[in-house]
Design a protein around this motif. Structure first.
Motif, mmCIF file in Angstrom:
data_model
loop_
_atom_site.group_PDB
_atom_site.id
_atom_site.type_symbol
_atom_site.label_atom_id
_atom_site.label_comp_id
_atom_site.label_asym_id
_atom_site.label_seq_id
_atom_site.Cartn_x
_atom_site.Cartn_y
_atom_site.Cartn_z
ATOM 1 N N VAL A 1 31.287 -17.695 -33.834
ATOM 2 C CA VAL A 1 30.004 -16.611 -33.658
ATOM 3 C C VAL A 1 30.656 -15.362 -32.800
ATOM 4 C CG1 VAL A 1 28.395 -17.678 -34.319
ATOM 5 C CG2 VAL A 1 27.911 -17.286 -32.073
ATOM 6 N N ARG B 1 19.863 -19.628 -35.381
ATOM 7 C CA ARG B 1 20.040 -20.819 -37.366
ATOM 8 C C ARG B 1 20.604 -21.790 -37.701
ATOM 9 N NH1 ARG B 1 17.301 -16.701 -39.695
ATOM 10 N NH2 ARG B 1 18.261 -17.380 -41.707
ATOM 11 N N LEU B 2 21.676 -21.774 -37.077
ATOM 12 C CA LEU B 2 22.691 -23.431 -37.370
ATOM 13 C C LEU B 2 22.091 -24.556 -36.615
ATOM 14 C CD1 LEU B 2 25.810 -21.643 -36.875
ATOM 15 C CD2 LEU B 2 25.160 -22.520 -39.048
ATOM 16 N N ALA C 1 29.759 -22.581 -32.044
ATOM 17 C CA ALA C 1 28.429 -22.641 -33.073
ATOM 18 C C ALA C 1 27.830 -23.925 -33.520
ATOM 19 C CB ALA C 1 28.315 -21.696 -34.262
ATOM 20 N N THR D 1 21.969 -15.462 -32.161
ATOM 21 C CA THR D 1 20.916 -15.703 -33.353
ATOM 22 C C THR D 1 21.862 -16.546 -34.026
ATOM 23 O OG1 THR D 1 19.969 -13.356 -32.883
ATOM 24 C CG2 THR D 1 19.344 -14.954 -34.888
ATOM 25 N N SER D 2 23.241 -16.175 -34.402
ATOM 26 C CA SER D 2 24.184 -17.221 -35.312
ATOM 27 C C SER D 2 23.858 -18.647 -35.130
ATOM 28 C CB SER D 2 25.285 -16.565 -35.327
ATOM 29 O OG SER D 2 25.209 -16.342 -35.902
ATOM 30 N N PRO E 1 26.245 -24.318 -42.022
ATOM 31 C CA PRO E 1 27.867 -23.822 -42.051
ATOM 32 C C PRO E 1 28.676 -23.724 -42.738
ATOM 33 C CG PRO E 1 26.866 -25.576 -41.301
ATOM 34 C CD PRO E 1 26.058 -25.446 -41.388
ATOM 35 N N ASP F 1 20.835 -21.577 -41.416
ATOM 36 C CA ASP F 1 21.451 -21.481 -42.483
ATOM 37 C C ASP F 1 22.979 -22.276 -42.201
ATOM 38 O OD1 ASP F 1 21.069 -18.843 -42.377
ATOM 39 O OD2 ASP F 1 21.877 -17.899 -40.038
#
Length: 242
Positions: A77, A231-232, A91, A227-228, A239, A237
């Motif tokens: 990310v 969220r992971l 990430a 943020t990515s 992956p 989210d």
């Protein structure tokens, strides 16, 4: 050098006034009461970002052996707009993939090159392309700067009349005044605020976060994370591994 610094200061003063107007603040007396440049001068650039990237003693060379046509199985990310040295952040890693198997990489590491090709300053899509291109190789060489996924922020704000210079939506930093005290203090666009002055704001309503920031003065300590990655890590989210 002095002339250039003075010119930048004057230009920033104009930019700051425009920022105030955009946020509904048009008090002409405000400038007479304060000089935002003085506040900037008190705000040192927080963090060791430049030192980390400039000093090769902090660089780590990682050799990742893998099968031919096997993907690295990583998620990258952006480090966040406003970073002193924009690059990409590791990430996520597939537990059974070659990147995880090598045992030398961690979530939060900033990747500055792959097989000798620098990724610093490149858009995320270009970095992803270079990583995908390594699929046909049996050995991939990465140069990384080991970093924790959480970014420490320190903003020095002498009074509430000085705007922090960034905006937040649902805990995520969505805009940033370039060159302001927030950027110098380590604030990055696209980061999720985790803590404000040692108080967790992960599940705190938007209005309370705004109020907390608006009323904070002195040294404002925050912890943020892209943020990515947030969220992971929280399972919001799925992956998609490269």
């Amino acid at each position: 050098a002095q002339l250039i610094a003075q010119s930048i200061g004057q230009a920033f003063q104009v930019a700051y006034l425009e920022f105030l107007k955009a946020n509904g603040i048009e008090d002409p007396g405000l400038l007479k009461e304060m000089d935002y440049q003085d506040v900037l001068n008190q705000q040192e650039i927080y963090g060791e970002e430049l030192n980390l990237f400039a000093n090769k003693d902090f660089h780590k060379e990682v050799i990742v052996p893998k099968s031919k046509n096997e993907p690295l199985s990583i998620v990258i990310v952006e480090s966040g707009w406003g970073s002193m040295v924009p690059t990409v952040v590791l990430a996520n890693m597939l537990p059974s993939g070659p990147a995880a198997r090598c045992g030398q990489l961690n979530i939060g590491d900033q990747i500055i090159s792959i097989n000798g090709i620098s990724l610093v300053g490149l858009p995320l899509s270009a970095c992803q392309t270079y990583i995908k291109a390594s699929r046909s190789q049996t050995v991939v060489k990465l140069t990384v700067v080991p970093c924790p996924p959480v970014v420490e922020v320190l903003i020095k704000r002498p009074d509430v009349k000085y705007q922090l210079g960034f905006s937040v939506q649902n805990g995520v930093i969505c805009s940033l005044l370039r060159g302001g005290i927030a950027e110098r203090g380590g604030v990055r666009v696209g980061h999720r605020i985790i803590e404000i002055n040692n108080q967790s704001v992960v599940a705190v309503p938007h209005e309370k976060i705004v109020t907390l920031l608006a009323s904070s003065v002195g040294e404002i300590h925050m912890k943020t994370m892209p943020t990515s990655i947030f969220r992971l890590l929280t399972g919001q989210d799925v992956p998609h591994y490269l």
